[in-house]
Write an enzyme that holds these catalytic residues in place. Structure first.
Site, mmCIF file in Angstrom:
data_model
loop_
_atom_site.group_PDB
_atom_site.id
_atom_site.type_symbol
_atom_site.label_atom_id
_atom_site.label_comp_id
_atom_site.label_asym_id
_atom_site.label_seq_id
_atom_site.Cartn_x
_atom_site.Cartn_y
_atom_site.Cartn_z
ATOM 1 N N CYS A 1 0.848 -1.192 0.000
ATOM 2 C CA CYS A 1 0.000 0.000 0.000
ATOM 3 C C CYS A 1 0.887 1.247 0.000
ATOM 4 O O CYS A 1 1.832 1.329 0.793
ATOM 5 C CB CYS A 1 -0.899 0.001 1.232
ATOM 6 S SG CYS A 1 -1.823 1.542 1.429
ATOM 7 N N GLU B 1 2.805 -6.115 8.471
ATOM 8 C CA GLU B 1 3.174 -4.716 8.225
ATOM 9 C C GLU B 1 4.289 -4.265 9.159
ATOM 10 O O GLU B 1 5.234 -3.588 8.745
ATOM 11 C CB GLU B 1 1.962 -3.789 8.388
ATOM 12 C CG GLU B 1 2.299 -2.361 8.005
ATOM 13 C CD GLU B 1 1.203 -1.361 8.309
ATOM 14 O OE1 GLU B 1 1.537 -0.200 8.630
ATOM 15 O OE2 GLU B 1 0.017 -1.723 8.246
#
Length: 316
Positions: free
Chosen positions: A101, A131
């Site tokens: 992202c 993440e």
């Protein structure tokens, strides 16, 4: 038999964010461009329905790069990867596409910039989440220290309290993170924060919608996966915002109807990696048992869109 009435409050925004939408599109476009199989390192997004759908189209999901052959494309998930992963893919001369992202990539860039300026990083995040692993893996070992709670701030050992910066995972509770940031600033007054908040717009917007919806409803359902950080945070936010009962469900089949016995209103939302088809499935399940009136609780309008990588936009 007459169905009992039920007011169903539907949160907006809910469901897919721009980063998730882009990541799924990347896998689909890669399959169109290069054919199956296309390998994906880690679940492209944390949603079983989405992963199963892409698997049926020819995506092969693996946990590590060494499970991929050299001669097939590999895609890195929306959560981001440690720097060592694309470096290894390049060494093996693999064709790879990074679906990280852009808002996670922004955090990676921040961390690298602070490191270049000689600052040690503190990351606010969840240990083991992909993440967090990806962001901490942007810098050498020891350069990023992880804190998960306010209590962790008291015990974190830093190299130099005057040379610190912090970043956060993008899918955290806005309120919990604010508490941790305050604790960091109290203990380390010189700590440098991000220019713009790291928690992404979609996480913030979905939590705000839940805060507005929670006091209206007897109970709340969050459609999302158990390994989805932003979905789990929505359950917590709903409970704190005054909803007596909040439940995380992957599909309509997971609804605990006994826990919802006697309710006259329900709030429904979805994490950023849950497709609208699953939200509609949940609404249909309520329509089968109740006479449902749907009311929208809208707190923001989203029109964010991220481009897919250029390699997928040019002809083969």
């Amino acid at each position: 038999m007459t169905k009992p009435p039920l007011t169903l409050y539907l949160a907006a925004p809910r469901g897919f964010c721009a980063g998730v939408d882009r990541a799924i599109k990347i896998v689909e476009m890669a399959l169109q461009k290069w054919g199956a199989p296309v390998y994906v390192r880690h679940e492209i997004v944390h949603n079983k329905y989405v992963v199963d759908d892409l698997r049926a189209k020819g995506a092969v999901f693996v946990e590590e790069l060494d499970e991929c052959p050299d001669d097939r494309p590999v895609i890195f998930s929306a959560h981001g990867v440690p720097k060592a992963v694309p470096a290894e893919a390049a060494r093996r001369e693999m064709l790879f596409v990074d679906a990280t992202c852009p808002l996670v990539s922004k955090v990676h860039i921040e961390a690298a910039r602070h490191h270049e300026n000689g600052l040690q990083m503190i990351m606010i995040g969840h240990a083991g989440h992909p993440e967090t692993v990806g962001t901490m893996g942007q810098l050498p070992d020891g350069e990023v220290l992880l804190v998960e709670t306010v209590e962790d701030v008291d015990s974190v050992r830093v190299r130099d309290p005057e040379r610190l910066a912090f970043v956060t995972q993008t899918t955290l509770s806005v309120d919990d993170t604010a508490d941790i940031v305050r604790a960091l600033q109290a203990r380390f007054p010189a700590i440098v924060g991000p220019h713009k908040e790291d928690i992404c717009y979609a996480t913030t917007n979905r939590q705000e919608a839940v805060k507005a919806m929670a006091p209206l409803a007897d109970a709340m359902l969050v459609v999302g996966a158990p390994n989805s950080s932003n979905s789990k945070r929505l359950v917590e936010v709903g409970a704190r915002a005054g909803c007596g009962y909040a439940q995380l469900v992957q599909r309509a089949d997971d609804i605990d109807w006994r826990a919802l016995d006697g309710i006259s209103s329900i709030g429904v939302t979805a994490g950023a990696s849950a497709p609208e088809v699953l939200i509609n499935e949940v609404i249909d399940a309520f329509r089968a048992k109740y006479s449902v009136t749907v009311e929208m609780v809208e707190t923001a309008v989203e029109n964010v869109e991220f481009k897919v990588p250029r390699v997928l936009r040019v002809p083969a």
